[in-house]
Design a protein around this motif. Structure first.
Motif, PDB file in Angstrom:
ATOM      1  N   UNK A   1      49.266 -57.757  -0.494  1.00  0.00           N
ATOM      2  CA  UNK A   1      49.207 -57.050  -1.760  1.00  0.00           C
ATOM      3  C   UNK A   1      50.446 -56.188  -1.943  1.00  0.00           C
TER       4      UNK A   1
ATOM      5  N   UNK B   1      38.785 -62.567   2.909  1.00  0.00           N
ATOM      6  CA  UNK B   1      39.624 -61.386   2.717  1.00  0.00           C
ATOM      7  C   UNK B   1      39.041 -60.230   3.491  1.00  0.00           C
TER       8      UNK B   1
ATOM      9  N   UNK C   1      50.550 -56.363   4.545  1.00  0.00           N
ATOM     10  CA  UNK C   1      49.467 -56.869   3.724  1.00  0.00           C
ATOM     11  C   UNK C   1      50.058 -57.484   2.462  1.00  0.00           C
TER      12      UNK C   1
ATOM     13  N   UNK D   1      39.438 -54.013   2.380  1.00  0.00           N
ATOM     14  CA  UNK D   1      40.403 -53.170   1.684  1.00  0.00           C
ATOM     15  C   UNK D   1      41.224 -53.978   0.685  1.00  0.00           C
ATOM     16  N   UNK D   2      41.749 -55.116   1.144  1.00  0.00           N
ATOM     17  CA  UNK D   2      42.551 -55.958   0.239  1.00  0.00           C
ATOM     18  C   UNK D   2      41.731 -56.376  -0.972  1.00  0.00           C
TER      19      UNK D   2
ATOM     20  N   UNK E   1      41.259 -53.528  -3.349  1.00  0.00           N
ATOM     21  CA  UNK E   1      42.486 -53.149  -4.039  1.00  0.00           C
ATOM     22  C   UNK E   1      42.805 -54.103  -5.171  1.00  0.00           C
TER      23      UNK E   1
ATOM     24  N   UNK F   1      48.573 -63.565  -6.766  1.00  0.00           N
ATOM     25  CA  UNK F   1      47.825 -63.450  -5.511  1.00  0.00           C
ATOM     26  C   UNK F   1      48.155 -64.647  -4.647  1.00  0.00           C
TER      27      UNK F   1
END
Lengths: 288, 416, 353
Positions: free
Chosen positions: C97, B390, C95, B393-394, B397, C108
């Motif tokens: 997320x 990863x 992204x 930042x991800x 978060x 996820x």
């Protein structure tokens, strides 16, 4: 079965295959022996050495301290004794109970055969971890001591396996033998005991061996059940509790020494045991 | 200072469960003998438990689940008081106020849950930077004080040593496997770079901030450059194996590695290394994660009063002094850091006094009873960045969201 | 004779029940409570070793474990609506997320796949468990396959007539005799990521690689390492069982076939294989069941960096004390294994009838 008297190519191929297999099976064990003769500095050498060497002079220098340490520690020797007790008990119980059940399932007619087989098999479908907490609660509720607890709980894993293997062997035995014995006036139980059992000797020995090893190797139940009874600890637990001089230090050399000490007698015992029983019983009993 | 207890009609057995490793065990048994001499009628038994904190916790949990009275005193990790508080007695009920002041305040605070003193500090630990004195001299370099300096210095030494023929040499080894040890390492990077301490002392989640992203990216950059690729699977012993074998310039590890490294028979670097404070960011202060073990008395014990007495004795002045001198175990009693005999035996206790007194605690007490889960989220997030799975930042978060769900805390800014 | 056979049938059935009784008693004693408790606890949110009162939550734990979604991942667009690409010309996506759903529970991504030009996210509410399932399945299929082939080879060799046969039998047992947790540590050391480990030392010495391989830390090497360790450790198990089956085949069958002119290969396929089918079948079933429950090597070698179903179960129970959740995991593992067992039994025909 394979006859190679007159066939050099086949022979060399055969030998090559054997050699590869032998190396594959033995090399890690050789590595364990090698490591058990090294002290910490030797273990940390790069590149790793095939025989223990002095880190500075490179001459061959085995260390025997690891073996000293494990034998000085009463824990290890006691662990050996406990492991043997538990393993032998588990094997005996599994073989007796298992062969009874297998005879019924393999040779007798009654309702509920399939469900019984499946239920017995279902015991092995749960990971040990899942039953651990519940089992520990049962043990503490019943007030069982560590060794009986281990023996009983290992049955969860050895009994289904033993039963299934023996069932399949019993099934394959020809019905004629049984029938002729019955004509001779033997009761089903006598048939079982005096005729069928000897015929399945290889199966008995094999499942006995496997049950022995399984019980010998078991760690997580043993760790939990013997936690407050240090005197009952088995070898895997004793080894895992090996520690160096200082907390956090892992005495790899000692652990390897323990592995070596534990493995060799087992192999020797098994050879003797297997040869005697299998040779004795199958020599005459092979169907002819 | 210890209390005498009136003799009971029959012998009382107090079982102490905890570390039974080599010298540690010896020290405990000796202290136990001393106690038993003063208090006939009490028998102290030491129960050895697995050395791996993980396995030890598993065992303790089984005891608690069964509400077993077999063990009276437990040796617990500094991060367990919060999670396990309900199983231990309040030591203030047994006279702890009298002795609590001599211990490090940080640890006492750590062990106090809802005003109750769950455990008495026994010995402490803090992460340190180990470095090769001979190599720094050889390349004419100073001990690094910032992370950037560490990177540069490590790279120079690594390149130099590899050129000379030692292909296995690496610059910096630390604990990067996915376990609690990574939490301790990463917390040090964060706290020393003003990126917060995961959850602040007053209960705000501070883990997702710019500095944190930077610092994670920095650490991920070490993997494969100044640290071997395998560092993401290293625990304390793996790092020590490399450093002690002479194949690393720097190591982050606990004090235990010091004594082991100085043994000329077992170590390739005896006499050629030293310890110091960890680096920090340019605008930050060095941070060292607080480790260590404490003694707690079980709620299910049949003799809590005597057990508490034993615990407080084992953690007392005499006992800690003995452990400090003979087994290099960091005491938790401030006075001992100025004691001459102790300093003679272990000089770096004095040099690094500030480190031990100011160690950064993991947020175990504020996030009780879920610290273990908090730590798992954290180290898995950090680990995924280190392995490249990863981006920082991800990972941060998601981590923030996970922590919010778990603890119900709000998000806040890091306080430094 | 009708009366006689009825009596005999009754006698048989009675005997059967008597013979089954000890097994039933033991299993009831040891297994009933723990298993029942597991099923019940899986529907609660119980915390291990805690005084908190557990609440009944129905199938929540299962939903948490197994919920999956497929979500489209759109590419990033700039202000004019054009797709942004990176320096190599690849599309830069949003992204994950930002697009992953958060209700009723947070998801996820586990995998990303491209299908017909669109990128999709396969997301799960518990990606660690889903990964654990796939890890275990891959591990099981490959290691059981290798162990069977290797076990068969070893059994054939040991069963044949040659001088080193006794020694072979002894050697065959060595891996099996080494205690599992110890052999895991031993392999851990051998697979060390620097030249402290023998594999890297040998590979580097023979110039097969330039840099040491971090076997247990690199995701492509992790499962193969697990498989290698397991195959080493349990091939003897398969070999022993197959050997037992081989030993029961009478030599006369081979003699007769040889006289008839059949080649070795022919003999193998027409005599050996069919006759060892029962022992092979049982060996396969149990080996597969064991592999699906793999715990020791994953816990020791990979710990929390990569889970198998059982090791994930363990860490949920001990680290997070999530007893309700870990019981649910246990039940899910049971169901998966049960399905496998059923497939095997039907395919191999090892029912009682």
């Amino acid at each position: 079965m394979i006859d190679f008297k007159n066939n050099p190519l086949k022979t060399s191929l055969f030998i090559l295959v054997i050699a590869l297999i032998v190396v594959y099976l033995l090399f890690p064990f050789y590595w364990a022996v090698n490591s058990s003769l090294k002290n910490e500095a030797q273990l940390q050498m790069t590149p790793a050495t095939m025989v223990p060497r002095n880190p500075v002079t490179f001459e061959i220098q085995p260390t025997f301290r690891n073996y000293q340490a494990i034998f000085l520690s009463g824990q290890f020797v006691r662990g050996l004794r406990n492991s043997v007790i538990v393993a032998v008990a588990v094997v005996t119980l599994s073989l007796v109970v298992g062969s009874f059940a297998a005879f019924a399932l393999g040779k007798l007619r009654f309702k509920g055969k399939n469900p019984s087989l499946y239920i017995i098999l279902a015991m092995t479908m749960f990971p040990q971890v899942t039953v651990l907490a519940g089992l520990y609660a049962v043990i503490t509720r019943l007030g069982l001591r560590a060794i009986p607890s281990m023996i009983l709980s290992y049955m969860i894993f050895t009994l289904p396996f033993t039963t299934w293997v023996l069932t399949s062997f019993f099934k394959d035995l020809p019905i004629e033998i049984m029938q002729s014995a019955q004509v001779d006036g033997a009761s089903p139980f006598q048939t079982f005991y005096m005729i069928l059992l000897p015929l399945t000797a290889p199966a008995l020995v094999t499942t006995g061996l496997l049950a022995f090893i399984q019980s010998w190797n078991e760690y997580i139940f043993a760790l939990t059940f013997t936690s407050i009874e240090p005197a009952a600890r088995t070898v895997p637990v004793a080894i895992s509790l090996f520690s160096g001089e200082i907390a956090r230090q892992e005495p790899f050399g000692e652990i390897m020494a323990a592995a070596v000490v534990v493995t060799i007698p087992i192999v020797v015992l098994v050879i003797i045991f297997q040869r005697k029983i299998v040779a004795g019983l199958t020599a005459g009993a092979v169907k002819g | 200072m210890f209390f005498t207890v009136s003799v009971a009609a029959e012998d009382v057995t107090i079982t102490v469960a905890g570390g039974a490793v080599g010298q540690e065990l010896e020290m405990t048994e000796r202290a136990a003998e001393m106690y038993m001499e003063e208090n006939p009628g009490v028998i102290i038994e030491v129960l050895d438990t697995p050395d791996l904190a993980q396995d030890r916790l598993g065992l303790y949990l089984q005891f608690f689940e069964a509400e077993s009275s077999e063990v009276d005193v437990y040796q617990i990790d500094v991060i367990w008081p919060g999670d396990l508080a309900e199983h231990f007695v309040d030591l203030y009920d047994y006279g702890a106020e009298d002795i609590v002041d001599m211990h490090f305040q940080e640890i006492v605070d750590n062990n106090t849950v809802d005003g109750e003193l769950i455990a008495i500090p026994w010995f402490t630990d803090a992460g340190l930077l180990y470095y090769r004195t001979d190599l720094l001299e050889k390349y004419d370099l100073d001990v690094p004080e910032t992370w950037t300096e560490l990177e540069e210095t490590a790279q120079i030494i690594q390149d130099g040593e590899r050129e000379e023929g030692n292909e296995d040499f690496v610059g910096f080894v630390w604990q990067g496997d996915a376990y609690e040890g990574l939490t301790t390492n990463a917390l040090e990077w964060f706290a020393s770079s003003n990126a917060g301490t995961i959850i602040s002392d007053d209960g705000y989640i501070t883990v997702n901030n710019e500095r944190a992203v930077e610092v994670l990216e920095m650490a991920a950059g070490w993997v494969g450059t100044i640290s071997p690729t395998g560092v993401t699977g290293m625990a304390e012993e793996d790092a020590r194996a490399i450093f002690q074998g002479g194949n690393a310039a720097f190591m982050r590890n606990w004090p235990y590695a010091y004594a082991l490294g100085q043994d000329p028979e077992e170590s390739a670097i005896a006499g050629n290394f030293d310890v110091t404070t960890l680096p920090a960011a340019e605008d930050g202060e060095p941070a060292h994660t607080l480790g260590g073990w404490n003694l707690a008395v079980s709620q299910y014990s049949e003799n809590p009063e005597i057990a508490a007495d034993v615990a407080m004795y084992l953690a007392g002045f005499e006992s800690q002094k003995m452990r400090a001198i003979e087994a290099t175990m960091n005491p938790t009693i401030e006075e001992l850091y100025e004691d001459e005999e102790v300093l003679e035996a272990v000089p770096f206790f004095g040099e690094l006094y500030d480190v031990f007194v100011n160690a950064v605690a993991r947020p175990s007490t504020v996030s009780a009873p879920n610290y273990n889960q908090v730590s798992e989220y954290y180290f898995q997030a950090v680990h995924s960045v280190l392995t490249g799975q990863d981006d920082a930042l991800t990972a941060l978060e998601f981590l923030e969201l996970d922590l919010q769900d778990l603890t119900g805390f709000e998000i806040g800014e890091p306080q430094n | 004779m009708a009366n006689n056979s009825n009596d005999l049938a009754h006698q048989e059935a009675r005997l059967a029940y008597k013979l089954l009784a000890p097994a039933a008693i033991i299993l009831l004693l040891v297994a009933l409570y723990p298993l029942g408790q597991v099923f019940y606890t899986s529907m609660t949110d119980r915390v291990f070793a805690s005084g908190q009162e557990p609440n009944f939550v129905g199938f929540d734990n299962y939903r948490q474990l197994l919920s999956m979604r497929i979500v489209e991942l759109p590419p990033q667009v700039d202000d004019d609506g054009n797709i942004i690409r990176d320096d190599d010309g690849n599309i830069v996506y949003e992204r994950p997320i930002q697009v992953l759903p958060r209700e009723p529970r947070r998801f996820r991504d586990v995998w990303q796949i491209n299908l017909f030009g669109t990128r999709y996210l396969i997301a799960a509410s518990n990606p660690a468990f889903i990964s654990a399932i796939t890890n275990t399945l891959i591990f099981t299929i490959i290691s059981v396959f290798l162990e069977t082939i290797l076990g068969l080879m070893i059994a054939l060799v040991v069963n044949s007539n040659f001088k080193g046969r006794g020694a072979m039998r002894a050697i065959m047992l060595v891996p099996w005799a080494v205690i599992t947790v110890v052999s895991a540590r031993m392999w851990e050391w051998m697979l060390a990521s620097s030249r402290v480990g023998i594999f890297n030392t040998l590979l580097r010495r023979f110039d097969l690689i330039d840099e040491s391989i971090a076997f247990l830390q690199t995701s492509t090497w992790q499962l193969p390492s697990m498989i290698a360790v397991d195959v080493w450790k349990t091939t003897p198990f398969m070999a022993l069982l197959i050997l037992a089956g081989l030993q029961l085949i009478p030599n006369e069958l081979y003699e007769a076939s040889r006289v008839d002119g059949a080649s070795k290969i022919r003999q193998f396929f027409s005599i050996t294989l069919p006759l060892i089918k029962p022992s092979l079948a049982v060996a396969l079933i149990f080996r597969t069941l064991d592999a699906l429950r793999v715990f020791d090597i994953f816990q020791v070698l990979l710990a929390q960096s990569r889970y198998s179903m059982a090791s994930y179960n363990y860490f949920q129970l001990i680290n997070n004390r999530a007893m309700g959740m870990s019981s649910a995991i246990g039940v899910v593992i049971f169901i998966i294994i049960f399905v496998f067992a059923l497939m095997y039994i039907k395919a191999l025909g090892v029912d009682a009838e």
